[in-house]
Design a protein around this motif. Structure first.
Motif, PDB file in Angstrom:
ATOM      1  N   ALA A 237     107.371   6.232  93.527  1.00 27.12           N
ATOM      2  CA  ALA A 237     107.035   7.648  93.685  1.00 27.12           C
ATOM      3  C   ALA A 237     105.865   7.844  94.651  1.00 27.12           C
ATOM      4  CB  ALA A 237     106.702   8.259  92.326  1.00 27.12           C
ATOM      5  N   THR A 238     104.843   7.002  94.537  1.00 22.56           N
ATOM      6  CA  THR A 238     103.668   7.141  95.402  1.00 22.56           C
ATOM      7  C   THR A 238     103.996   6.783  96.847  1.00 22.56           C
ATOM      8  OG1 THR A 238     102.325   6.477  93.489  1.00 22.56           O
ATOM      9  CG2 THR A 238     101.217   6.594  95.622  1.00 22.56           C
ATOM     10  N   TYR A 270      92.179  12.741  98.965  1.00 21.80           N
ATOM     11  CA  TYR A 270      90.859  12.483  98.403  1.00 21.80           C
ATOM     12  C   TYR A 270      91.035  11.700  97.096  1.00 21.80           C
ATOM     13  CZ  TYR A 270      85.879  13.374  98.489  1.00 21.80           C
ATOM     14  OH  TYR A 270      84.522  13.230  98.597  1.00 21.80           O
ATOM     15  N   ILE A 271      91.304  10.401  97.242  1.00 22.22           N
ATOM     16  CA  ILE A 271      91.646   9.560  96.087  1.00 22.22           C
ATOM     17  C   ILE A 271      90.469   9.453  95.111  1.00 22.22           C
ATOM     18  CG2 ILE A 271      92.645   7.353  95.403  1.00 22.22           C
ATOM     19  CD1 ILE A 271      93.368   6.902  98.319  1.00 22.22           C
ATOM     20  N   PRO A 292      99.533   6.312  90.073  1.00 24.06           N
ATOM     21  CA  PRO A 292      99.671   6.721  91.473  1.00 24.06           C
ATOM     22  C   PRO A 292      98.346   6.784  92.214  1.00 24.06           C
ATOM     23  CG  PRO A 292     101.030   8.106  90.057  1.00 24.06           C
ATOM     24  CD  PRO A 292     100.129   7.315  89.154  1.00 24.06           C
ATOM     25  N   ILE A 293      97.274   7.144  91.520  1.00 26.41           N
ATOM     26  CA  ILE A 293      95.971   7.226  92.162  1.00 26.41           C
ATOM     27  C   ILE A 293      95.479   5.826  92.525  1.00 26.41           C
ATOM     28  CG2 ILE A 293      93.593   8.016  91.899  1.00 26.41           C
ATOM     29  CD1 ILE A 293      94.647  10.122  89.934  1.00 26.41           C
ATOM     30  N   MET A 294      95.698   4.854  91.632  1.00 25.92           N
ATOM     31  CA  MET A 294      95.324   3.477  91.928  1.00 25.92           C
ATOM     32  C   MET A 294      96.162   2.935  93.090  1.00 25.92           C
ATOM     33  SD  MET A 294      95.695   0.031  89.620  1.00 25.92           S
ATOM     34  CE  MET A 294      97.457  -0.024  89.947  1.00 25.92           C
ATOM     35  N   ILE A 295      97.464   3.166  93.045  1.00 25.22           N
ATOM     36  CA  ILE A 295      98.360   2.689  94.098  1.00 25.22           C
ATOM     37  C   ILE A 295      98.032   3.346  95.429  1.00 25.22           C
ATOM     38  CG2 ILE A 295     100.795   2.632  94.828  1.00 25.22           C
ATOM     39  CD1 ILE A 295     101.464   2.568  91.771  1.00 25.22           C
TER      40      ILE A 295
END
Length: 316
Positions: A237-238, A270-271, A292-295
Motif C-alpha cells: 500500500a505504501t 512530512y514523515i 506505512p509511516i515506518m516504511i
C-alpha cells in the motif's frame, strides 16, 4: 545510499533500545530540534521581502494545493480502502495531508530548486496544519463500516490522553526557526558561515537523532505486534501511494528551479510529523497504523538520492 543506511541503523538501534528498556515517553522537544537544525539553516537566505514573489508564482502554489490535497488524498483513500485495513488507510490519509517535511528544504537546496518559493510553499502547507488535524480527527467516523473491526485489546503504551495542538508545529517549525535565523544573521555571522559549510552533515546527524528517538519510543514497540501479512499489506500500500506521488511530481512539474520547488513538496511527505501525530492516535487505529509511516522512511529517503539527480544542473 548513505542516507538510507543512516535511517536503517537509527531505526534498528531505536527499536532495540526501546525493546530492552520499554521505550521512552514522547516529548515535543523533537519538533524543536527539527526546527532548529533542519529548517533554520534554510532561512539564512530568506527575507520577508521575498514574500512578494507569491504573486508571480500563483500557478505553482495552486498546483501544490490541488495535487497534494485533492489528488494525493484521493489516492490515499482508494489505496487505503483496497488494503481493507483501518490502520493502513488512516496512515496513508495522514501522509497525504502532510506534504513536504523537515528535510524538504535541504533537498530543495541541493537540487538547485527555488529555495525562496520552496519555503513559501513549506509555510503554506504548515499553515494548513489546523484544518489537516481537524479533518484527520474525523477519519475514524468517516471510515466506520468500511473496514473490519480493529481489536485494540492488546495495544499498550499509547498516548490516548494527550491532546494534539495544531498551532504548536507551525510555531516550532516556522516562527521560531525564522526568528532564530534573523538573530543569527544580525549577531552571529560565524554561525551562519559554519552552517553553510556543514549543512549536509548537520542535516544527516539531525535526521539520525530524530529517527533514533522516534523509534525508541514506547509506542514504536507496537511494531513487534504486527503479523507478516500486515507488514506485506502495508508495504504494498505504501509503495503504491508513493508511486502515485512520484508519478504526479514528475508529470506535473518541469525541470526549472520553480518546478523543482513544487516537485519536492509533492514527492515527499512530512514523515516525522506524521509519526508524532501517530503517537497520539495509534490507540484509535491499531498497531498497523505505524507501519506505512515506518516504511515511508525507507521509500522516501531511499529514493531522495535518485530524485535529486533529476535535471542537468542537479548535483549528484
Amino acid at each position: 545510499m548513505k542516507q538510507i543506511a543512516l535511517v536503517v541503523i537509527a531505526i534498528i538501534l531505536g527499536l532495540t533500545l526501546g525493546h530492552f528498556t520499554g521505550g521512552f515517553e514522547f516529548s515535543s522537544a523533537v519538533c524543536l530540534v527539527a526546527g532548529i537544525f533542519l529548517v533554520t539553516p534554510s532561512l539564512f537566505k530568506f527575507n520577508l521581502s521575498d514574500l512578494s514573489i507569491i504573486k508571480n508564482h500563483l500557478p505553482s502554489i495552486f498546483k501544490n494545493l490541488w495535487i497534494n490535497y485533492v489528488l494525493m488524498v484521493a489516492a490515499a483513500l482508494i489505496i487505503g480502502y483496497a488494503s481493507q485495513d483501518l490502520g493502513i488507510a488512516a496512515a496513508l490519509f495522514l501522509l497525504a495531508l502532510l506534504p513536504g517535511g523537515g528535510m524538504v528544504m535541504m533537498w530543495i537546496k541541493q537540487s538547485g530548486a527555488n529555495v525562496k518559493l520552496g519555503f513559501i510553499i513549506f509555510m503554506l502547507n504548515l499553515a494548513l496544519l489546523l484544518p489537516v488535524t481537524l479533518i484527520f480527527g474525523q477519519f475514524h467516523g468517516f471510515a466506520d463500516g468500511w473496514f473490519p473491526h480493529v481489536d485494540l485489546s492488546h495495544v499498550q503504551g499509547v498516548a490516548s490522553d494527550k491532546e494534539i495542538k495544531p498551532f504548536a508545529p507551525f510555531m516550532i517549525l516556522i516562527v521560531i526557526p525564522f526568528l532564530l535565523s534573523r538573530v543569527a544573521l544580525k549577531f552571529l555571522p560565524g554561525v551562519v558561515t559554519f552552517t553553510g559549510k556543514h549543512q549536509k552533515l548537520i542535516s544527516q546527524a539531525t535526521m539520525f537523532g530524530i529517527v533514533f528517538y522516534l523509534f525508541s519510543l514506547s509506542t514504536s514497540q507496537l511494531l513487534f505486534q504486527v503479523s507478516a501479512a500486515d507488514l506485506i499489506r502495508a508495504t504494498v500500500a505504501t509503495v503504491a501511494f508513493y508511486g502515485v506521488a512520484f508519478t504526479a511530481a514528475i508529470l506535473f512539474t518541469d525541470d526549472t528551479p520553480t518546478g523543482k520547488a513544487v516537485f519536492w513538496h509533492i514527492a515527499t511527505r512530512y514523515i516525522t510529523l506524521a509519526l508524532i501525530l501517530a503517537v497520539f492516535t495509534v490507540d484509535t487505529f491499531g498497531a498497523t497504523f505505524i507501519l506505512p509511516i515506518m516504511i515511508a522512511y525507507f521509500i522516501q529517503i531511499g529514493s531522495a538520492g535518485l530524485l535529486a539527480k533529476r535535471g542537468n544542473n542537479t548535483p549528484a
